[in-house]
Design a protein around this motif. Structure first.
Motif, PDB file in Angstrom:
ATOM      1  N   CYS A 211     -45.048  29.854  27.031  1.00 12.89           N
ATOM      2  CA  CYS A 211     -44.865  28.800  26.026  1.00 12.89           C
ATOM      3  C   CYS A 211     -43.411  28.365  25.910  1.00 12.89           C
ATOM      4  O   CYS A 211     -43.118  27.182  25.664  1.00 12.89           O
ATOM      5  N   LEU A 212     -42.505  29.309  26.069  1.00 15.41           N
ATOM      6  CA  LEU A 212     -41.086  29.015  25.869  1.00 15.41           C
ATOM      7  C   LEU A 212     -40.425  28.395  27.090  1.00 15.41           C
ATOM      8  O   LEU A 212     -39.434  27.660  26.952  1.00 15.41           O
ATOM      9  N   GLU A 213     -40.946  28.660  28.275  1.00 14.88           N
ATOM     10  CA  GLU A 213     -40.297  28.157  29.492  1.00 14.88           C
ATOM     11  C   GLU A 213     -40.215  26.631  29.541  1.00 14.88           C
ATOM     12  O   GLU A 213     -39.159  26.082  29.897  1.00 14.88           O
ATOM     13  N   PRO A 214     -41.270  25.887  29.189  1.00 13.75           N
ATOM     14  CA  PRO A 214     -41.123  24.422  29.157  1.00 13.75           C
ATOM     15  C   PRO A 214     -40.088  23.953  28.136  1.00 13.75           C
ATOM     16  O   PRO A 214     -39.371  22.976  28.383  1.00 13.75           O
ATOM     17  N   LEU A 215     -40.023  24.635  27.013  1.00  9.57           N
ATOM     18  CA  LEU A 215     -39.025  24.277  26.006  1.00  9.57           C
ATOM     19  C   LEU A 215     -37.617  24.530  26.521  1.00  9.57           C
ATOM     20  O   LEU A 215     -36.697  23.749  26.252  1.00  9.57           O
ATOM     21  N   ALA A 216     -37.445  25.622  27.258  1.00 10.00           N
ATOM     22  CA  ALA A 216     -36.142  25.933  27.827  1.00 10.00           C
ATOM     23  C   ALA A 216     -35.745  24.897  28.871  1.00 10.00           C
ATOM     24  O   ALA A 216     -34.588  24.446  28.910  1.00 10.00           O
ATOM     25  N   ALA A 217     -36.707  24.469  29.704  1.00 11.17           N
ATOM     26  CA  ALA A 217     -36.424  23.449  30.724  1.00 11.17           C
ATOM     27  C   ALA A 217     -36.066  22.114  30.078  1.00 11.17           C
ATOM     28  O   ALA A 217     -35.131  21.420  30.518  1.00 11.17           O
ATOM     29  N   GLU A 218     -36.781  21.757  29.032  1.00 18.40           N
ATOM     30  CA  GLU A 218     -36.493  20.510  28.316  1.00 18.40           C
ATOM     31  C   GLU A 218     -35.098  20.539  27.699  1.00 18.40           C
ATOM     32  O   GLU A 218     -34.363  19.537  27.745  1.00 18.40           O
ATOM     33  N   LYS A 219     -34.730  21.696  27.148  1.00 15.11           N
ATOM     34  CA  LYS A 219     -33.407  21.804  26.538  1.00 15.11           C
ATOM     35  C   LYS A 219     -32.306  21.724  27.597  1.00 15.11           C
ATOM     36  O   LYS A 219     -31.253  21.117  27.369  1.00 15.11           O
ATOM     37  N   ARG A 220     -32.557  22.313  28.774  1.00 16.65           N
ATOM     38  CA  ARG A 220     -31.565  22.231  29.858  1.00 16.65           C
ATOM     39  C   ARG A 220     -31.336  20.782  30.269  1.00 16.65           C
ATOM     40  O   ARG A 220     -30.189  20.351  30.485  1.00 16.65           O
ATOM     41  N   GLU A 221     -32.410  20.014  30.410  1.00 11.40           N
ATOM     42  CA  GLU A 221     -32.279  18.613  30.793  1.00 11.40           C
ATOM     43  C   GLU A 221     -31.549  17.807  29.728  1.00 11.40           C
ATOM     44  O   GLU A 221     -30.730  16.934  30.042  1.00 11.40           O
ATOM     45  N   LYS A 222     -31.844  18.123  28.478  1.00 14.23           N
ATOM     46  CA  LYS A 222     -31.181  17.426  27.379  1.00 14.23           C
ATOM     47  C   LYS A 222     -29.684  17.714  27.390  1.00 14.23           C
ATOM     48  O   LYS A 222     -28.865  16.807  27.209  1.00 14.23           O
ATOM     49  N   MET A 223     -29.334  18.967  27.606  1.00 16.69           N
ATOM     50  CA  MET A 223     -27.914  19.340  27.644  1.00 16.69           C
ATOM     51  C   MET A 223     -27.223  18.703  28.835  1.00 16.69           C
ATOM     52  O   MET A 223     -26.057  18.286  28.743  1.00 16.69           O
ATOM     53  N   LYS A 224     -27.930  18.609  29.965  1.00 11.02           N
ATOM     54  CA  LYS A 224     -27.354  17.983  31.151  1.00 11.02           C
ATOM     55  C   LYS A 224     -27.055  16.505  30.887  1.00 11.02           C
ATOM     56  O   LYS A 224     -25.988  16.003  31.249  1.00 11.02           O
ATOM     57  N   GLN A 225     -28.002  15.816  30.256  1.00 10.49           N
ATOM     58  CA  GLN A 225     -27.806  14.402  29.965  1.00 10.49           C
ATOM     59  C   GLN A 225     -26.669  14.202  28.970  1.00 10.49           C
ATOM     60  O   GLN A 225     -25.876  13.260  29.096  1.00 10.49           O
ATOM     61  N   GLU A 226     -26.588  15.091  27.983  1.00  5.73           N
ATOM     62  CA  GLU A 226     -25.496  14.999  27.009  1.00  5.73           C
ATOM     63  C   GLU A 226     -24.143  15.181  27.689  1.00  5.73           C
ATOM     64  O   GLU A 226     -23.168  14.494  27.351  1.00  5.73           O
ATOM     65  N   MET A 227     -24.075  16.081  28.663  1.00  7.87           N
ATOM     66  CA  MET A 227     -22.831  16.300  29.393  1.00  7.87           C
ATOM     67  C   MET A 227     -22.462  15.077  30.217  1.00  7.87           C
ATOM     68  O   MET A 227     -21.288  14.665  30.263  1.00  7.87           O
ATOM     69  N   ILE A 228     -23.454  14.464  30.868  1.00  5.72           N
ATOM     70  CA  ILE A 228     -23.192  13.257  31.658  1.00  5.72           C
ATOM     71  C   ILE A 228     -22.681  12.137  30.763  1.00  5.72           C
ATOM     72  O   ILE A 228     -21.723  11.417  31.109  1.00  5.72           O
ATOM     73  N   ASP A 229     -23.311  11.988  29.611  1.00  8.40           N
ATOM     74  CA  ASP A 229     -22.880  10.935  28.683  1.00  8.40           C
ATOM     75  C   ASP A 229     -21.452  11.162  28.205  1.00  8.40           C
ATOM     76  O   ASP A 229     -20.666  10.202  28.070  1.00  8.40           O
ATOM     77  N   LYS A 230     -21.085  12.405  27.960  1.00  9.93           N
ATOM     78  CA  LYS A 230     -19.722  12.705  27.528  1.00  9.93           C
ATOM     79  C   LYS A 230     -18.711  12.384  28.626  1.00  9.93           C
ATOM     80  O   LYS A 230     -17.629  11.857  28.368  1.00  9.93           O
ATOM     81  N   LEU A 231     -19.081  12.709  29.869  1.00 13.62           N
ATOM     82  CA  LEU A 231     -18.183  12.410  30.992  1.00 13.62           C
ATOM     83  C   LEU A 231     -18.033  10.906  31.181  1.00 13.62           C
ATOM     84  O   LEU A 231     -16.933  10.414  31.485  1.00 13.62           O
ATOM     85  N   LYS A 232     -19.131  10.163  30.997  1.00 13.45           N
ATOM     86  CA  LYS A 232     -19.057   8.705  31.110  1.00 13.45           C
ATOM     87  C   LYS A 232     -18.165   8.126  30.024  1.00 13.45           C
ATOM     88  O   LYS A 232     -17.358   7.226  30.281  1.00 13.45           O
ATOM     89  N   ASP A 233     -18.294   8.638  28.819  1.00 15.51           N
ATOM     90  CA  ASP A 233     -17.446   8.157  27.722  1.00 15.51           C
ATOM     91  C   ASP A 233     -15.978   8.433  28.007  1.00 15.51           C
ATOM     92  O   ASP A 233     -15.106   7.590  27.737  1.00 15.51           O
ATOM     93  N   MET A 234     -15.717   9.612  28.564  1.00 13.77           N
ATOM     94  CA  MET A 234     -14.328   9.948  28.895  1.00 13.77           C
ATOM     95  C   MET A 234     -13.798   9.033  29.987  1.00 13.77           C
ATOM     96  O   MET A 234     -12.658   8.545  29.925  1.00 13.77           O
ATOM     97  N   GLY A 235     -14.636   8.796  31.003  1.00 12.28           N
ATOM     98  CA  GLY A 235     -14.213   7.900  32.087  1.00 12.28           C
ATOM     99  C   GLY A 235     -13.992   6.486  31.601  1.00 12.28           C
ATOM    100  O   GLY A 235     -13.020   5.819  31.996  1.00 12.28           O
ATOM    101  N   ASN A 236     -14.854   6.002  30.739  1.00  9.99           N
ATOM    102  CA  ASN A 236     -14.707   4.641  30.210  1.00  9.99           C
ATOM    103  C   ASN A 236     -13.454   4.495  29.366  1.00  9.99           C
ATOM    104  O   ASN A 236     -12.813   3.440  29.350  1.00  9.99           O
ATOM    105  N   SER A 237     -13.095   5.557  28.644  1.00  9.56           N
ATOM    106  CA  SER A 237     -11.894   5.480  27.813  1.00  9.56           C
ATOM    107  C   SER A 237     -10.643   5.348  28.669  1.00  9.56           C
ATOM    108  O   SER A 237      -9.657   4.728  28.251  1.00  9.56           O
ATOM    109  N   ILE A 238     -10.680   5.919  29.869  1.00  9.11           N
ATOM    110  CA  ILE A 238      -9.519   5.821  30.773  1.00  9.11           C
ATOM    111  C   ILE A 238      -9.552   4.514  31.549  1.00  9.11           C
ATOM    112  O   ILE A 238      -8.561   3.781  31.624  1.00  9.11           O
ATOM    113  N   LEU A 239     -10.725   4.207  32.149  1.00  2.11           N
ATOM    114  CA  LEU A 239     -10.829   3.001  32.962  1.00  2.11           C
ATOM    115  C   LEU A 239     -10.742   1.737  32.132  1.00  2.11           C
ATOM    116  O   LEU A 239     -10.380   0.666  32.644  1.00  2.11           O
TER     117      LEU A 239
END
Length: 266
Positions: A211-239
């Protein structure tokens, strides 16, 4: 229903209490149940056996009493008789505080039970015969925190109990439930896998992992997307200083080599 084993001094007044000692090395699947701190069921921390998971641990008191008698009878070659007497007195005081904590827990007085378990941990002497009692006090205090919804404190006390007894199934289950409440799914799965390792017949633990494994996978994907968004924001602030954004750069994969190249697009 709280299942608790009385000490010899409590047997006459507690005939109606069920005696359910917990195995020390290989606990069975009936060593846990699934009521959370708020009274609702978790994803899968229940078993078909009932409520022993929510029972404070009180085994070993008679054995500890016998151990105290043996230590009292043995000649004291490394310490004076007065020091030995003080040590035994401290152990008895810690044991009494633990039993009082169990009584308060059964009455639903979790805050008061916490104080008694804390007193037992404070006054217990540093000796081999104290280890089992100390691990139980940490696990019982963790259960009080779980009932009160203090999940971080539950995790801390369960961890201390497991440092003293690495195969303590109830501590693993209580810590796993606290991790689940905090959405620490990876950590909850790790604790349950340890339970299955100790008791391969624990079907409920296996189901909870599923039961918990799908929840863990979903949370990993969410954290990955949040990290990508943060990197994009950082890049946009410089560019942005140069009138550009990360959207002007596209990563193109070479079908022959599998490598990527970055191209600029206006």
């Amino acid at each position: 229903m709280v299942v608790i084993e009385p000490t010899p001094s409590e047997k006459e007044s507690s005939r109606r209490v069920n005696l359910t000692p917990e195995p020390k090395s290989k606990p069975s699947a009936s060593s846990h149940g699934g009521t959370s701190a708020a009274g609702d069921s978790s994803v899968g921390f229940g078993t078909s056996s009932g409520g022993e998971f929510n029972a404070v641990d009180d085994k070993g008191d008679e054995r500890q009493h016998q151990q105290q008698q043996k230590e009292q009878e043995q000649p004291q070659s490394l310490e004076s008789a007065s020091d030995a007497e003080s040590t035994l007195k401290a152990l008895e005081e810690a044991n009494y505080a633990k039993l009082e904590g169990n009584r308060l827990f059964r009455a639903g007085q979790y805050e008061e039970a916490l104080s008694q378990y804390g007193l037992a941990l404070q006054v217990a002497p540093d000796m081999p015969s104290s280890v089992e009692m100390l691990s139980m006090c940490h696990a019982n205090r963790a259960l009080c925190f779980l009932k009160l919804g203090k999940y971080e404190d539950t995790i801390k006390d369960c961890t201390k109990a497991l440092e003293l007894n690495p195969n303590y199934v109830k501590a693993l289950l209580r810590r796993g439930e606290a991790h689940e409440k905090l959405e620490h799914f990876e950590e909850a799965i790790a604790d349950l896998k340890k339970v299955v390792e100790l008791d391969p017949s624990d079907v409920q633990a296996r189901r909870t992992i599923q039961c918990l494994e799908p929840l863990a996978a979903e949370k990993r994907e969410k954290m990955k997307q949040e990290m990508i968004d943060k990197l994009k924001d950082m890049g946009n602030s410089i560019l942005g200083r140069f009138g550009m954004s990360v959207d002007n750069f596209k990563a193109v994969q070479d079908p022959n080599t599998g490598s990527y190249s970055v191209s600029f697009q206006k």
